[in-house]
Enzyme design. Structure first.
Site, PDB file in Angstrom:
ATOM      1  N   TYR A   1      42.602  39.956  48.690  1.00  0.00           N
ATOM      2  CA  TYR A   1      42.962  38.995  47.654  1.00  0.00           C
ATOM      3  C   TYR A   1      43.061  39.716  46.307  1.00  0.00           C
ATOM      4  O   TYR A   1      42.536  40.817  46.132  1.00  0.00           O
ATOM      5  CB  TYR A   1      41.906  37.879  47.614  1.00  0.00           C
ATOM      6  CG  TYR A   1      42.248  36.755  46.684  1.00  0.00           C
ATOM      7  CD1 TYR A   1      43.283  35.874  46.981  1.00  0.00           C
ATOM      8  CD2 TYR A   1      41.560  36.572  45.497  1.00  0.00           C
ATOM      9  CE1 TYR A   1      43.604  34.843  46.131  1.00  0.00           C
ATOM     10  CE2 TYR A   1      41.870  35.547  44.627  1.00  0.00           C
ATOM     11  CZ  TYR A   1      42.904  34.680  44.947  1.00  0.00           C
ATOM     12  OH  TYR A   1      43.235  33.664  44.085  1.00  0.00           O
TER      13      TYR A   1
ATOM     14  N   THR B   1      41.585  39.650  43.570  1.00  0.00           N
ATOM     15  CA  THR B   1      40.382  40.053  42.839  1.00  0.00           C
ATOM     16  C   THR B   1      39.590  41.143  43.540  1.00  0.00           C
ATOM     17  O   THR B   1      38.514  41.517  43.060  1.00  0.00           O
ATOM     18  CB  THR B   1      39.461  38.833  42.636  1.00  0.00           C
ATOM     19  OG1 THR B   1      39.119  38.303  43.924  1.00  0.00           O
ATOM     20  CG2 THR B   1      40.125  37.771  41.783  1.00  0.00           C
ATOM     21  N   LYS B   2      40.077  41.657  44.634  1.00  0.00           N
ATOM     22  CA  LYS B   2      39.327  42.651  45.414  1.00  0.00           C
ATOM     23  C   LYS B   2      39.674  44.069  44.968  1.00  0.00           C
ATOM     24  O   LYS B   2      40.615  44.301  44.230  1.00  0.00           O
ATOM     25  CB  LYS B   2      39.613  42.488  46.911  1.00  0.00           C
ATOM     26  CG  LYS B   2      39.326  41.094  47.444  1.00  0.00           C
ATOM     27  CD  LYS B   2      37.905  40.647  47.165  1.00  0.00           C
ATOM     28  CE  LYS B   2      37.565  39.357  47.844  1.00  0.00           C
ATOM     29  NZ  LYS B   2      37.448  38.207  47.001  1.00  0.00           N
ATOM     30  N   ASN B   3      38.891  45.049  45.462  1.00  0.00           N
ATOM     31  CA  ASN B   3      39.095  46.436  45.043  1.00  0.00           C
ATOM     32  C   ASN B   3      40.292  47.097  45.722  1.00  0.00           C
ATOM     33  O   ASN B   3      40.779  48.118  45.262  1.00  0.00           O
ATOM     34  CB  ASN B   3      37.827  47.275  45.227  1.00  0.00           C
ATOM     35  CG  ASN B   3      37.278  47.220  46.630  1.00  0.00           C
ATOM     36  OD1 ASN B   3      37.490  46.274  47.361  1.00  0.00           O
ATOM     37  ND2 ASN B   3      36.542  48.246  47.005  1.00  0.00           N
ATOM     38  N   LEU B   4      40.791  46.545  46.805  1.00  0.00           N
ATOM     39  CA  LEU B   4      42.075  46.932  47.392  1.00  0.00           C
ATOM     40  C   LEU B   4      42.815  45.622  47.598  1.00  0.00           C
ATOM     41  O   LEU B   4      42.323  44.732  48.281  1.00  0.00           O
ATOM     42  CB  LEU B   4      41.906  47.654  48.732  1.00  0.00           C
ATOM     43  CG  LEU B   4      43.214  47.975  49.468  1.00  0.00           C
ATOM     44  CD1 LEU B   4      44.038  48.991  48.672  1.00  0.00           C
ATOM     45  CD2 LEU B   4      42.930  48.503  50.865  1.00  0.00           C
TER      46      LEU B   4
END
Length: 174
Positions: free
Chosen positions: A139, A141-144
């Site tokens: 998603y 907002t994630k780091n990937l």
């Protein structure tokens, strides 16, 4: 993804929530099974086992790491747990001690690794090694991120086969 994670089986899905749902569908726990979920998490961590008939047992979080409190896990294990959702909060892996306690009790762990892509712990990269599997989210907002999507990483070939078919209503590309 599998090569980067060092994981033999990675099944892409529509979201991290879908990966959690697949894991609990695969486990097939009986109705009312007690599943531990840390209090500091996104609702999907509890909704996935709940949607599959589980009773949710809320576990305290450690104020230092915001991860699962080992003391709270120990108390829940003493009262009887059937499975655990292990949330690697903010990309910080849960302690090796929590893994050991669940292994000793013989309960399956489903890893909510939504924010933990690339994180490492005592097993190497968080990738479902020695657990049911690790659910990743891509998603925004994630780091990937890919804007949306997810993956289920596992070392269990049966879970990978199940997830590949289940994600597409029983259809496979093979």
């Amino acid at each position: 993804l599998g090569e980067y994670l060092g994981c033999p089986h990675v099944v892409t899905v529509s979201s991290g929530t879908a990966a959690l749902e697949l894991s609990f569908a695969y486990l097939g726990l009986p109705a009312g099974a007690r599943v531990g979920v840390p209090t500091w998490t996104f609702p999907a961590s509890a909704f996935a086992p709940y949607h599959h008939g589980a009773s949710i047992v809320l576990l305290d979080s450690d104020p230092e790491t915001m991860n699962l409190s080992v003391e709270s896990l120990d108390a829940a294990l003493d009262e009887g747990l059937d499975a655990l959702v292990m949330v690697h909060f903010g990309g910080t892996p849960v302690s090796e001690v929590a893994h050991q306690r669940c292994e000793a009790a013989g309960i399956p762990i489903v890893e909510d690794a939504a924010h933990a892509f690339g994180a490492s712990d005592h097993r190497g990269r968080v990738a479902g090694t020695g657990t049911t599997g690790a659910a990743f989210s891509f998603y925004a907002t994630k780091n990937l991120t890919s804007g949306e999507g997810g993956a289920l990483a596992t070392d269990d070939p049966e879970l990978a086969r199940f997830a590949t078919a289940y994600r597409l209503h029983g259809l496979t590309r093979k």
